[in-house]
Write a protein that holds these residues in place. Structure first.
Motif, PDB file in Angstrom:
ATOM      1  N   MET A 242     -13.189  95.057 -23.320  1.00  0.00           N
ATOM      2  CA  MET A 242     -13.197  96.468 -22.941  1.00  0.00           C
ATOM      3  C   MET A 242     -12.572  96.731 -21.580  1.00  0.00           C
ATOM      4  SD  MET A 242     -16.946  97.692 -24.258  1.00  0.00           S
ATOM      5  CE  MET A 242     -16.797  99.258 -23.406  1.00  0.00           C
ATOM      6  N   GLN A 243     -12.304  95.688 -20.806  1.00  0.00           N
ATOM      7  CA  GLN A 243     -11.749  95.893 -19.468  1.00  0.00           C
ATOM      8  C   GLN A 243     -10.240  96.069 -19.471  1.00  0.00           C
ATOM      9  OE1 GLN A 243     -13.841  96.612 -17.019  1.00  0.00           O
ATOM     10  NE2 GLN A 243     -15.302  96.325 -18.688  1.00  0.00           N
ATOM     11  N   VAL A 244      -9.642  96.132 -20.662  1.00  0.00           N
ATOM     12  CA  VAL A 244      -8.200  96.389 -20.762  1.00  0.00           C
ATOM     13  C   VAL A 244      -7.858  97.690 -20.050  1.00  0.00           C
ATOM     14  CG1 VAL A 244      -6.327  96.940 -22.351  1.00  0.00           C
ATOM     15  CG2 VAL A 244      -7.884  95.072 -22.879  1.00  0.00           C
ATOM     16  N   GLY A 245      -8.685  98.715 -20.231  1.00  0.00           N
ATOM     17  CA  GLY A 245      -8.422 100.011 -19.611  1.00  0.00           C
ATOM     18  C   GLY A 245      -8.470  99.980 -18.107  1.00  0.00           C
ATOM     19  N   VAL A 395     -11.869 103.832 -13.060  1.00  0.00           N
ATOM     20  CA  VAL A 395     -13.311 103.982 -12.794  1.00  0.00           C
ATOM     21  C   VAL A 395     -14.085 104.158 -14.093  1.00  0.00           C
ATOM     22  CG1 VAL A 395     -15.045 105.413 -11.648  1.00  0.00           C
ATOM     23  CG2 VAL A 395     -12.866 104.949 -10.506  1.00  0.00           C
ATOM     24  N   ALA A 396     -13.543 104.946 -15.021  1.00  0.00           N
ATOM     25  CA  ALA A 396     -14.236 105.204 -16.282  1.00  0.00           C
ATOM     26  C   ALA A 396     -14.469 103.929 -17.069  1.00  0.00           C
ATOM     27  CB  ALA A 396     -13.435 106.201 -17.118  1.00  0.00           C
ATOM     28  N   CYS A 397     -13.464 103.055 -17.108  1.00  0.00           N
ATOM     29  CA  CYS A 397     -13.590 101.827 -17.890  1.00  0.00           C
ATOM     30  C   CYS A 397     -14.525 100.817 -17.221  1.00  0.00           C
ATOM     31  CB  CYS A 397     -12.204 101.207 -18.117  1.00  0.00           C
ATOM     32  SG  CYS A 397     -11.156 102.213 -19.185  1.00  0.00           S
ATOM     33  N   TYR A 448      -8.711 118.758 -15.842  1.00  0.00           N
ATOM     34  CA  TYR A 448      -8.048 117.785 -16.725  1.00  0.00           C
ATOM     35  C   TYR A 448      -8.383 116.350 -16.305  1.00  0.00           C
ATOM     36  CZ  TYR A 448      -5.182 121.502 -18.774  1.00  0.00           C
ATOM     37  OH  TYR A 448      -4.750 122.620 -19.446  1.00  0.00           O
ATOM     38  N   LEU A 449      -8.486 116.096 -15.013  1.00  0.00           N
ATOM     39  CA  LEU A 449      -8.817 114.751 -14.542  1.00  0.00           C
ATOM     40  C   LEU A 449     -10.233 114.354 -14.961  1.00  0.00           C
ATOM     41  CD1 LEU A 449      -7.227 114.727 -10.964  1.00  0.00           C
ATOM     42  CD2 LEU A 449      -6.490 113.390 -12.946  1.00  0.00           C
ATOM     43  N   ILE A 450     -11.160 115.318 -14.913  1.00  0.00           N
ATOM     44  CA  ILE A 450     -12.522 115.019 -15.371  1.00  0.00           C
ATOM     45  C   ILE A 450     -12.511 114.746 -16.872  1.00  0.00           C
ATOM     46  CG2 ILE A 450     -14.874 115.898 -15.569  1.00  0.00           C
ATOM     47  CD1 ILE A 450     -14.325 117.613 -13.094  1.00  0.00           C
ATOM     48  N   ALA A 451     -11.732 115.539 -17.614  1.00  0.00           N
ATOM     49  CA  ALA A 451     -11.619 115.307 -19.065  1.00  0.00           C
ATOM     50  C   ALA A 451     -11.015 113.938 -19.345  1.00  0.00           C
ATOM     51  CB  ALA A 451     -10.771 116.407 -19.696  1.00  0.00           C
ATOM     52  N   LYS A 452      -9.992 113.556 -18.570  1.00  0.00           N
ATOM     53  CA  LYS A 452      -9.379 112.230 -18.736  1.00  0.00           C
ATOM     54  C   LYS A 452     -10.399 111.134 -18.416  1.00  0.00           C
ATOM     55  CE  LYS A 452      -6.071 109.011 -18.850  1.00  0.00           C
ATOM     56  NZ  LYS A 452      -5.032 108.882 -17.829  1.00  0.00           N
ATOM     57  N   PHE A 453     -11.237 111.379 -17.440  1.00  0.00           N
ATOM     58  CA  PHE A 453     -12.268 110.408 -17.058  1.00  0.00           C
ATOM     59  C   PHE A 453     -13.225 110.132 -18.214  1.00  0.00           C
ATOM     60  CE2 PHE A 453     -16.611 109.711 -15.530  1.00  0.00           C
ATOM     61  CZ  PHE A 453     -16.439 108.568 -14.771  1.00  0.00           C
ATOM     62  N   VAL A 454     -13.738 111.182 -18.847  1.00  0.00           N
ATOM     63  CA  VAL A 454     -14.737 110.975 -19.895  1.00  0.00           C
ATOM     64  C   VAL A 454     -14.110 110.418 -21.165  1.00  0.00           C
ATOM     65  CG1 VAL A 454     -16.315 112.716 -18.972  1.00  0.00           C
ATOM     66  CG2 VAL A 454     -14.587 113.399 -20.632  1.00  0.00           C
ATOM     67  N   ILE A 455     -12.880 110.837 -21.489  1.00  0.00           N
ATOM     68  CA  ILE A 455     -12.272 110.350 -22.728  1.00  0.00           C
ATOM     69  C   ILE A 455     -11.768 108.923 -22.573  1.00  0.00           C
ATOM     70  CG2 ILE A 455      -9.840 110.982 -22.448  1.00  0.00           C
ATOM     71  CD1 ILE A 455     -12.052 111.700 -25.515  1.00  0.00           C
ATOM     72  N   SER A 456     -11.420 108.503 -21.348  1.00  0.00           N
ATOM     73  CA  SER A 456     -10.933 107.135 -21.134  1.00  0.00           C
ATOM     74  C   SER A 456     -11.998 106.108 -21.472  1.00  0.00           C
ATOM     75  CB  SER A 456     -10.480 106.952 -19.673  1.00  0.00           C
ATOM     76  OG  SER A 456      -9.360 107.737 -19.376  1.00  0.00           O
ATOM     77  N   GLY A 457     -13.236 106.376 -21.055  1.00  0.00           N
ATOM     78  CA  GLY A 457     -14.300 105.427 -21.325  1.00  0.00           C
ATOM     79  C   GLY A 457     -14.587 105.273 -22.800  1.00  0.00           C
ATOM     80  N   SER A 458     -14.705 106.395 -23.516  1.00  0.00           N
ATOM     81  CA  SER A 458     -15.024 106.315 -24.940  1.00  0.00           C
ATOM     82  C   SER A 458     -13.847 105.773 -25.741  1.00  0.00           C
ATOM     83  CB  SER A 458     -15.434 107.694 -25.465  1.00  0.00           C
ATOM     84  OG  SER A 458     -14.385 108.628 -25.304  1.00  0.00           O
ATOM     85  N   PHE A 459     -12.617 106.112 -25.353  1.00  0.00           N
ATOM     86  CA  PHE A 459     -11.439 105.591 -26.048  1.00  0.00           C
ATOM     87  C   PHE A 459     -11.353 104.075 -25.904  1.00  0.00           C
ATOM     88  CE2 PHE A 459      -6.615 105.089 -26.049  1.00  0.00           C
ATOM     89  CZ  PHE A 459      -6.539 105.066 -27.421  1.00  0.00           C
TER      90      PHE A 459
END
Length: 597
Positions: A242-245, A395-397, A448-459
């Motif tokens: 999972m640390q690829v991100g 940070v998200a990942c 948009y940055l907050i949205a990118k933050f939350v979607i990065s972790g789940s993706f």
């Protein structure tokens, strides 16, 4: 065949040597991340308009300003704020001259004409570009604007299509030739082809070479992830994968530095190509995966590497470990059952699960890449915006691991989709209410940055979640098929981004709507936290049937001998008392119909 898992317990499931090797191989994700988002700068498109050659030359010597030329000769777009990028007024009844006094008269005449019926034409004399950020990009060099604007999206889609091709063949190449040789050779090819791409004579060559770079990049990524999870213990494999991100986020930030240093797309492309080269110097010092060597019958070479790894971890391998590992391998092999990929389509509940997971991959990929590829159109400095986009992914990942452990896989996906979808819609609603001012644009970037933050972790979580949803016997195939939905999302993203130039509100509304809808779909999927799903297709069908009928599916974890999943049925109906394996307290430890790993 020797079971490497048994040997790994003696080497150390996750020692300091594995950490150093993983950091070395993970460097490959930095250039991969940079190349994935490189379209933000390679194809950067600032302000553009039709060229007015007679007066554009006057701008260069400072006699007039670009704004004055635009206001005089460029019509305003209907129902939009700003001037047209693809049309201009014709100089009426007078031949244009190159002096500023004539320009002032022409501007006055043009202003009067705009209020009447004016003759409008296309960009017959070419285009004028704002080059304040980049001296030259593929957009400015080959005029990928107006009716040719779709070609820029096509180049991005072809890169993602190359990634899809790499996903289909990359694993087979790594399985055939080894993990480290695959990574090294693909890195060498990417360096050479990337440099060749910088000398592309036309758009077709550029797009084709970028497609090849995408395929090679994913080949490297697959070999790297497989290698990293193979050299650590079972407990650490999901989290290492999972640390690829995390390193991909570093690649985004690295791209911003390269963009600041190289303001021409050709030199930037050379820098991106050379960023693959450092691994070529590290590869000779990284040993091949012992697990792969054992599977290929290269036992002595694998044993040598195992001894070296144990020594680096300050441990010693006893020679008896080889005998124990070989006998354990025989035992495991007797229990293994394999299925063909078509089995995914034959089982109704497993097939329904597969469709739902593919949808989850597609939507999360679409949202993730639309936010990533659209950074160049955000308000503010593109280098800062892209760097922040990489930082929030980094940070998200890192944070998703403890979050997943606390609230579970399904909940993480549902909450992320709900938040991301709501934020994207909020950004558009804000612009609609307050207008598209600079302050609103900056607020949109923050949203948009907050949205990118939350979607990065789940993706980034989807690989782990998908692997846990499907039975062991067909897990790799199911994850591979599911992830193709993600590749399809990345291919569709640049074309969806292009629509915003026609209907500005359609992109955020579409992303927000599909995110919210998919959140409901994700809420219907099973939760896999603390559960080990069945290893066979029959058991999977029973588990999903039991879940649908409201029966209990509970996990018996931390057993001294094994982990098992109950199927929500009465033990006494399945086995006679003497057939039940007993634990130390005399209770049934695991049923014949349960998953035991």
């Amino acid at each position: 065949m020797i079971s490497f898992d048994v040997v790994l317990k003696e080497i150390g499931s996750f020692g300091r040597y594995q950490l150093l090797v993983i950091l070395a191989t993970s460097w490959c994700m930095v250039p991969i991340g940079s190349n994935l988002s490189a379209v933000v700068f390679l194809g950067y498109h600032g302000e553009s308009r039709c060229a007015i050659p007679e007066f554009d030359r006057q701008i260069e010597v400072g006699n007039i300003t670009a704004e004055e030329v635009t206001s005089a000769f460029i019509p305003c777009e209907k129902n939009k704020q700003g001037y047209s990028a693809c049309q201009r007024y014709v100089c009426s009844n007078v031949s244009c001259h190159n002096d500023s006094s004539w320009f002032r008269n022409a501007r006055s005449s043009a202003s009067k004409t705009k209020n009447q019926t004016a003759q409008i034409t296309g960009c017959t004399d070419g285009y004028y570009y704002d080059r304040s950020q980049f001296q030259e990009t593929v957009t400015t060099e080959w005029n990928l604007v107006c009716e040719r604007e779709g070609l820029n999206s096509l180049a991005t889609a072809l890169f993602c299509f190359g990634m899809l091709l790499g996903s289909l063949v990359g694993g087979s190449i790594a399985d055939r030739y080894g993990r480290i040789p695959t990574m090294a050779f693909a890195s060498l090819l990417n360096t050479a082809i990337g440099i060749a791409c910088s000398f592309s004579p036309n758009f077709v060559v550029f797009a084709a070479l970028r497609c090849v770079i995408g395929a090679l990049a994913v080949t490297i990524q697959i070999a790297m992830v497989v290698y990293n999870v193979e050299i650590v213990g079972k407990k650490y494999r999901p989290w290492i994968g999972m640390q690829v991100g995390v390193f991909s986020g570093v690649g985004y930030m690295f791209l911003s530095l390269l963009g600041l240093a190289f303001r021409s797309w050709r030199t930037l492309q050379i820098a991106l190509a050379l960023s693959f080269a450092p691994f070529l110097f590290l590869a000779p010092f990284i040993p091949e995966s012992p697990r792969w060597l054992f599977s290929q019958g290269k036992t002595e070479k694998a044993k040598k590497i195992c001894r070296m790894m144990a020594q680096k971890n300050s441990r010693t391998l006893d020679e008896s470990v080889w005998k124990n590992a070989e006998s354990s391998s025989h035992d495991v092999g007797k229990r293994r059952i394999s299925y063909t990929p078509m089995e995914l389509c034959r089982r109704p509940r497993v097939f329904g699960l597969l469709v739902a997971v593919i949808t989850l991959w597609f939507v999360q990929s679409l949202v993730f890449f639309c936010l990533s590829f659209n950074v160049g159109h955000w308000t503010g400095n593109p280098f800062l915006n892209n760097g922040l986009s990489g930082l929030v992914e980094f940070v998200a990942c890192l944070l998703v691991v403890p979050v997943v452990e606390r609230i579970g896989r399904r909940s993480t996906n549902v909450i992320s989709l709900l938040i991301a979808g709501s934020l994207i819609l909020l950004a558009e609603i804000t612009a609609h209410i307050f207008g598209k001012t600079e302050a609103v644009g900056i607020a949109q970037v923050a949203i948009y940055l907050i949205a990118k933050f939350v979607i990065s972790g789940s993706f980034n979580l989807l690989f782990l979640y998908s692997a846990e949803l499907f039975p062991t016997s067909i897990r790799n195939t199911a994850v591979g098929v599911s992830s193709m939905g993600g590749r399809a999302g990345s291919i569709a993203a640049p074309f969806l981004i292009q629509i915003q130039h026609v209907v500005s509100w359609l992109l955020p509304v579409a992303l927000g709507a599909v995110s919210l809808g998919t959140a409901f779909l994700a809420s219907r999927l099973p939760e896999t936290k603390d559960l080990k799903l069945p290893s066979t297709m029959d058991e999977a069908e029973t588990v999903y049937k039991s879940r649908k009928q409201g029966k209990t599916t509970k996990a018996l974890i931390n057993s001294s001998r094994t982990d098992c999943i109950t199927l929500g049925v009465n033990e006494d109906k399945l086995l006679n008392e003497e057939e039940k394996p007993k634990s130390s307290d005399g209770t049934s430890e695991c049923l014949k119909t349960l998953t035991c790993l």
